[in-house]
Design an enzyme around this catalytic site. Structure first.
Site, PDB file in Angstrom:
ATOM      1  N   TYR A 157      28.166 -51.181  90.812  1.00  0.00           N
ATOM      2  CA  TYR A 157      29.346 -51.504  89.996  1.00  0.00           C
ATOM      3  C   TYR A 157      30.224 -50.265  89.828  1.00  0.00           C
ATOM      4  O   TYR A 157      31.440 -50.315  90.017  1.00  0.00           O
ATOM      5  CB  TYR A 157      28.879 -52.022  88.636  1.00  0.00           C
ATOM      6  N   ILE A 190      34.172 -54.607  76.185  1.00  0.00           N
ATOM      7  CA  ILE A 190      35.037 -55.665  75.671  1.00  0.00           C
ATOM      8  C   ILE A 190      34.187 -56.922  75.574  1.00  0.00           C
ATOM      9  O   ILE A 190      33.571 -57.327  76.580  1.00  0.00           O
ATOM     10  CB  ILE A 190      36.234 -55.916  76.640  1.00  0.00           C
ATOM     11  N   THR A 192      33.213 -60.286  76.070  1.00  0.00           N
ATOM     12  CA  THR A 192      33.653 -61.428  76.880  1.00  0.00           C
ATOM     13  C   THR A 192      32.396 -62.172  77.343  1.00  0.00           C
ATOM     14  O   THR A 192      31.271 -61.669  77.159  1.00  0.00           O
ATOM     15  CB  THR A 192      34.406 -60.956  78.146  1.00  0.00           C
TER      16      THR A 192
END
Ligand code: NAD
Length: 254
Positions: A157, A190, A192
């Site tokens: 990632y 964040i 989500t």
């Protein structure tokens, strides 16, 4: 924050959920006609229909950003429907399977690089072809705090998100004199559905530890990334290109 995107057309990938959905809504509320593209076409179309029902021009498109033909078709349909393409947010992304490099699989590396890096190159390629002809445009690519620092067990990632910043800087240089600006956002933590999935996959403690490491002492909201994306796509950032803006509560400042 309020911006005007009246008579402009915005495209968001990964728009059925999280940061992409919040940004597509923000573009619509700011006056843009919006294409919401996602791997999950039904979810993208449902989200677009909700915007249409609220009085905003929008379409939902199924697009796997790992597939070149689907990316081309997404941009073609956007231009055929709305007549132009002014702003693009290349946002779709996935997590890697947590593993040390010695234990990770080449399949996971290829999967993450394909969806988080190769797709950004491919989306930009076809967006820029149109913007170059149009003589204007703004692109924001979604990197991450993972594009700025390393991450144990997250090399695939982080490698992809570092690559997004290199693509962003290079594209910004290529088009700097041609009225096309290219920037990136680097979200911190964040909350989500992606983070919900990480918690469900056993990373709850890691997420809680991360919140404690955030100077502002809290996670961020998708709308806070949307605000940064809209600023980067608006005329109020007209002298900003090639930047990777951290929106992370101060995380990478430690
Ligand atoms: P999310 O999982 O809520 O949303 C991602 C969306 O991308 C989903 O709708 C998913 O269906 C879509 N998608 C996945 N693979 C796709 C593909 N092949 N083609 C098209 N669409 C695809 O995640 P999010 O948190 O909103 O993440 C959005 C972006 O922000 C990602 O690039 C992610 O890496 C980045 N990011 C998120 C965080 C965070 O804390 N949430 C932090 C840094 C960066």
């Amino acid at each position: 924050m309020s911006f005007s995107f009246e008579n402009q057309v915005a495209l968001v990938t990964g728009a059925a959920s999280g940061i992409g959905l919040a940004t597509a809504k923000a573009f619509a509320q700011a006056g843009a006609s919006v294409t919401l593209a996602d791997l999950y076409g039904d979810a993208a179309r449902t989200a677009a229909q909700e915007l249409v029902d609220a009085g905003y021009p929008a379409i939902g498109i199924q697009c796997d950003v790992g597939d070149t033909e689907q990316i081309q078709a997404m941009i073609k349909e956007t231009v055929a429907t709305f007549g132009r393409l002014d702003a693009a947010f290349n946002n779709a992304g996935i997590q890697n399977v947590l593993a040390e490099i010695a234990d990770a699989t080449i399949e996971d590396f290829d999967r993450v690089i394909s969806i988080n890096l190769r797709s950004v190159w491919n989306c930009m390629k076809f967006e820029l072809q149109h913007m170059r002809e149009q003589g204007s445009g703004t692109i924001v690519n979604c990197s991450s705090l993972g594009g700025l620092v390393g991450g144990a067990q997250r090399a695939n990632y982080h490698a992809a998100k570092h690559g997004v910043i290199g693509l962003t800087k290079s594209a910004a240089l290529e088009y700097a004199t041609r009225n096309i600006r290219v920037n990136a956002v680097c979200p911190g933590l964040i909350w989500t559905p992606m983070v919900d999935q990480m918690v469900a996959a056993g990373q709850k403690e890691a997420m809680e530890g991360m919140v404690q490491a955030i100077p502002m002492g809290r996670h961020g909201r998708p709308e806070e990334i949307a605000d940064a994306v809209l600023w980067l796509c608006s005329n109020t950032s007209s002298y900003v290109t090639g930047q990777s803006i951290s929106v992370d509560g101060g995380f990478v400042m430690r």
